[in-house]
Design a protein around this motif. Sequence first.
Motif, PDB file in Angstrom:
ATOM      1  N   PRO A 371     -15.420   4.299   3.339  1.00 22.15           N
ATOM      2  CA  PRO A 371     -15.059   4.677   1.972  1.00 22.15           C
ATOM      3  C   PRO A 371     -13.559   4.902   1.827  1.00 22.15           C
ATOM      4  N   SER A 372     -13.021   4.442   0.709  1.00 24.49           N
ATOM      5  CA  SER A 372     -11.633   4.676   0.363  1.00 24.49           C
ATOM      6  C   SER A 372     -11.563   4.910  -1.139  1.00 24.49           C
ATOM      7  N   THR A 373     -10.350   4.891  -1.694  1.00 27.36           N
ATOM      8  CA  THR A 373     -10.191   5.135  -3.129  1.00 27.36           C
ATOM      9  C   THR A 373      -9.206   4.135  -3.717  1.00 27.36           C
ATOM     10  N   ASP A 374      -9.337   3.906  -5.031  1.00 24.55           N
ATOM     11  CA  ASP A 374      -8.391   3.051  -5.735  1.00 24.55           C
ATOM     12  C   ASP A 374      -7.251   3.911  -6.282  1.00 24.55           C
ATOM     13  N   PRO A 375      -6.245   3.294  -6.934  1.00 18.01           N
ATOM     14  CA  PRO A 375      -5.112   4.096  -7.423  1.00 18.01           C
ATOM     15  C   PRO A 375      -5.488   5.215  -8.377  1.00 18.01           C
ATOM     16  N   ALA A 376      -6.639   5.080  -9.050  1.00 17.56           N
ATOM     17  CA  ALA A 376      -7.081   6.124  -9.967  1.00 17.56           C
ATOM     18  C   ALA A 376      -7.925   7.188  -9.277  1.00 17.56           C
ATOM     19  N   GLY A 377      -8.105   7.039  -7.969  1.00 19.16           N
ATOM     20  CA  GLY A 377      -8.912   8.002  -7.235  1.00 19.16           C
ATOM     21  C   GLY A 377     -10.389   7.691  -7.228  1.00 19.16           C
ATOM     22  N   GLU A 378     -10.772   6.542  -7.796  1.00 18.90           N
ATOM     23  CA  GLU A 378     -12.179   6.168  -7.819  1.00 18.90           C
ATOM     24  C   GLU A 378     -12.599   5.598  -6.467  1.00 18.90           C
ATOM     25  N   PRO A 379     -13.858   5.819  -6.088  1.00 21.12           N
ATOM     26  CA  PRO A 379     -14.301   5.345  -4.764  1.00 21.12           C
ATOM     27  C   PRO A 379     -14.382   3.820  -4.701  1.00 21.12           C
ATOM     28  N   GLN A 452      -6.768  -6.480  -5.522  1.00 23.31           N
ATOM     29  CA  GLN A 452      -6.735  -5.019  -5.581  1.00 23.31           C
ATOM     30  C   GLN A 452      -5.340  -4.476  -5.292  1.00 23.31           C
ATOM     31  N   LEU A 453      -4.493  -5.307  -4.691  1.00 19.75           N
ATOM     32  CA  LEU A 453      -3.138  -4.865  -4.377  1.00 19.75           C
ATOM     33  C   LEU A 453      -2.156  -5.161  -5.503  1.00 19.75           C
ATOM     34  N   LYS A 454      -2.620  -5.831  -6.563  1.00 20.13           N
ATOM     35  CA  LYS A 454      -1.733  -6.139  -7.684  1.00 20.13           C
ATOM     36  C   LYS A 454      -1.164  -4.850  -8.271  1.00 20.13           C
ATOM     37  N   GLY A 455       0.147  -4.731  -8.252  1.00 20.81           N
ATOM     38  CA  GLY A 455       0.802  -3.539  -8.776  1.00 20.81           C
ATOM     39  C   GLY A 455       0.560  -2.289  -7.964  1.00 20.81           C
ATOM     40  N   ALA A 456      -0.092  -2.424  -6.806  1.00 25.31           N
ATOM     41  CA  ALA A 456      -0.509  -1.233  -6.054  1.00 25.31           C
ATOM     42  C   ALA A 456      -0.114  -1.283  -4.591  1.00 25.31           C
ATOM     43  N   TRP A 457       0.901  -2.107  -4.245  1.00 26.62           N
ATOM     44  CA  TRP A 457       1.376  -2.119  -2.861  1.00 26.62           C
ATOM     45  C   TRP A 457       2.039  -0.782  -2.562  1.00 26.62           C
ATOM     46  N   GLY A 458       1.669  -0.226  -1.426  1.00 28.02           N
ATOM     47  CA  GLY A 458       2.145   1.105  -1.075  1.00 28.02           C
ATOM     48  C   GLY A 458       1.185   2.193  -1.520  1.00 28.02           C
ATOM     49  N   ILE A 459       0.111   1.791  -2.213  1.00 28.33           N
ATOM     50  CA  ILE A 459      -0.899   2.759  -2.656  1.00 28.33           C
ATOM     51  C   ILE A 459      -2.250   2.406  -2.041  1.00 28.33           C
ATOM     52  N   CYS A 465      -5.566   2.566   5.036  1.00 36.34           N
ATOM     53  CA  CYS A 465      -5.199   2.840   6.422  1.00 36.34           C
ATOM     54  C   CYS A 465      -5.438   4.307   6.776  1.00 36.34           C
ATOM     55  N   LEU A 466      -5.113   5.199   5.857  1.00 33.20           N
ATOM     56  CA  LEU A 466      -5.415   6.606   6.086  1.00 33.20           C
ATOM     57  C   LEU A 466      -6.922   6.824   6.160  1.00 33.20           C
ATOM     58  N   ALA A 467      -7.660   6.139   5.282  1.00 33.88           N
ATOM     59  CA  ALA A 467      -9.115   6.299   5.260  1.00 33.88           C
ATOM     60  C   ALA A 467      -9.742   5.780   6.545  1.00 33.88           C
ATOM     61  N   ALA A 468      -9.234   4.667   7.073  1.00 35.45           N
ATOM     62  CA  ALA A 468      -9.778   4.123   8.319  1.00 35.45           C
ATOM     63  C   ALA A 468      -9.587   5.098   9.463  1.00 35.45           C
ATOM     64  N   ALA A 469      -8.386   5.667   9.572  1.00 36.09           N
ATOM     65  CA  ALA A 469      -8.112   6.621  10.648  1.00 36.09           C
ATOM     66  C   ALA A 469      -9.001   7.853  10.528  1.00 36.09           C
ATOM     67  N   ARG A 470      -9.100   8.380   9.322  1.00 39.17           N
ATOM     68  CA  ARG A 470      -9.908   9.586   9.130  1.00 39.17           C
ATOM     69  C   ARG A 470     -11.390   9.310   9.343  1.00 39.17           C
ATOM     70  N   TYR A 471     -11.844   8.136   8.946  1.00 38.30           N
ATOM     71  CA  TYR A 471     -13.248   7.758   9.131  1.00 38.30           C
ATOM     72  C   TYR A 471     -13.594   7.699  10.619  1.00 38.30           C
ATOM     73  N   ALA A 490       5.304  -6.851   6.204  1.00 39.42           N
ATOM     74  CA  ALA A 490       4.626  -6.070   5.172  1.00 39.42           C
ATOM     75  C   ALA A 490       3.840  -4.927   5.787  1.00 39.42           C
ATOM     76  N   GLY A 491       3.286  -5.158   6.996  1.00 41.35           N
ATOM     77  CA  GLY A 491       2.597  -4.080   7.696  1.00 41.35           C
ATOM     78  C   GLY A 491       3.542  -2.978   8.112  1.00 41.35           C
ATOM     79  N   GLY A 492       4.814  -3.340   8.351  1.00 43.63           N
ATOM     80  CA  GLY A 492       5.815  -2.323   8.647  1.00 43.63           C
ATOM     81  C   GLY A 492       6.087  -1.447   7.448  1.00 43.63           C
ATOM     82  N   TYR A 493       6.089  -2.054   6.257  1.00 43.10           N
ATOM     83  CA  TYR A 493       6.259  -1.256   5.038  1.00 43.10           C
ATOM     84  C   TYR A 493       5.106  -0.270   4.874  1.00 43.10           C
ATOM     85  N   THR A 494       3.880  -0.757   5.063  1.00 39.29           N
ATOM     86  CA  THR A 494       2.723   0.132   4.934  1.00 39.29           C
ATOM     87  C   THR A 494       2.801   1.253   5.960  1.00 39.29           C
ATOM     88  N   THR A 495       3.251   0.920   7.164  1.00 38.13           N
ATOM     89  CA  THR A 495       3.423   1.947   8.193  1.00 38.13           C
ATOM     90  C   THR A 495       4.394   3.026   7.725  1.00 38.13           C
TER      91      THR A 495
END
Length: 642
Positions: A371-379, A452-459, A465-471, A490-495
């Motif tokens: 489970p993760s969330t979208d930019p609006a916090g929706e699952p 899903q990344l349209k306008g949402a890179w960095g979100i 990635c945070l959700a995967a680690a916590r899961y 691009a993965g360096g930016y996300t890091t």
Amino acid sequence: MPTVTPFGSWPTPISSELVVAAAVRVSGARTDGDAVYWAEGRPSEGGRTQIVRRDPDGTTTDLLPEGFDARTAVHEYGGGAWWVRGGVVWFANWADQRLYRLAPGGEPEPLTPEPATPRADRYADGFVAGDSLLLVRERHEGPKATDVRNEIVRLSGGEVEVLVTGPDFVTSPKLSPDGVRLVWIQWNHPSMPWDDTVLMGRNLENGDEAYIAGGPGESVMEPQWQPDGSLWFLSDRTGWWNLYRWVPGQDITPVVVLDAEIGVPAWQLGTSRYAVLPGGRVVFARWSKGYDGLAVREPNGEYVELDLPFSAIGSVAPYGIGSVVVVAGTPTEEPGVHVVSVDGDVETLHAPRDLGIDDGYLSVPQAVSFPSTDPAGEPRTSHALFYPPANPEHEGPEGALPPLLVVIHGGPTAAALPVLSVAVQYWTSRGFGVVDVNYGGSTGFGRAYREQLKGAWGIVDVADCLAAARYLAATGRVDGERLAIRGGSAGGYTTLAALARPDTPFSAGADHFGVADLEALAADTHKFESRYLDGLVGPYPAARETYVERSPIHHVADFHTPLIVLQGAEDAIVPPNQSEAIVNALRERKVPVAYLLFEGEQHGFRKAENITRALDAELSFYSQVFRFATDVEPVEVENLPR
């Protein structure tokens, strides 16, 4: 019985030297009569690309003399750098970017004039049309990296004729069997080739030009003429890159329609994911639920999934009446070159290297959804490949859990590949868990997931990635106190974006030539990606506030996590000033940081000595941060408490 040894410090035969020893990057299988050709990127030869021919008797021959490197700089990412017909090989040479012809038994002969400015003219994606060649030419005309003109040209008798000019980008020139109709793919800024492309055609006899397919919301690619005069191509008009057929004067008809991706993002030119065989059979690669595979579409429309071990397929080329040649790998074998029949029989032409180690050292990926969330916090649900630690001779202390490396692929429209990577096993055989995240925006799950990344890179990517680690920590597979994140480009930016959050769960990070300042990237990058951020972040400078907000360099006050940065000195895609900006900022704040600059490297390391040093330096960095022993050459970590 396995010896109890702290996670991370397990002795293993998978060294950084093994990662590159005899390692080759196999790509671009082609066929020419009974002969099969492929390309090999060889770190042991300075990263150069060699072209290899295999004759029917099994003899293999390296074709390029010393000093030649079949690699093009078109779009900076290259691809489509060589092709073959009648035993003759044409290739773009890396050093000067000129086009060469190599006849059997001869020496490479330059076909294109030497430009006034070195490497100003670049060639790729060629097609043999009688006595002439159709090519993509990228002409660099000014001091800026974006002062570039992309055209389709015809080369004949040493003369270059421009056929298509005007669009920002053009690829895939193909001429119909009767020599009358030219087709090509084109698109304009700010689109990328996986966003909106158009398939165009022109009658060379009367000059009539016509739209065939594509446009807003549709990505088309890989046009192929067939002997019957029909044109086949890939389109994601249904939300998945599927296969279609067009006959001049008739409507487009679907050939293969599945909830799976045949196409892949066109970061490089010359991709080949399907082959039409005599009699109407089609063999195609299809990506579904994180795994690749081969399938056959029979002339009656039925689909047959071939029972094969392959999980990642790089190219598909027709071979004879009922077979194809593929570059493919499995979760326990690196990519090799294989002949696959429509019945599923496999003959290996170029076997993956024999690592000479017990299979018990190889971690097999497990597909996980979480489970993760979208930019609006929706699952929402995201996906990844998890590699547990694997070493037949060692196990962790009772009650202890392994550290985790969260791996971020580049692109960011690429994907985590479920194929053996010795570089991944370098970590898992030492006692690390590794999770390769297919965050929202990744390929292989359809256009809607990719967007899903349209306008949402960095979100979205950071959230996943945070959700995967916590899961993985919550489910007891890894140590939640020893989570690290690593990525390149691009993965360096996300890091960096993940580490620049006050609530980051990570206690270490590795940035390989990543983006620290989105504004700087928008102002200083090459033409192909110069408007990419319009879709990922927003139009610049209108959306400048968003660029500033999402740039890790403006959030160094929130950086508390030790970081290692590895950068190529000649990187034209993410220049060294990006890495140096973040390193200097961390130094000023006394955050633990290590920085290695590799001379002679571009975007992604190709030289064996640099690949080994980068791996060992990163391991040394983690060992110092997580406090476990290792025997690799240490790297200096500034500001790290001792």
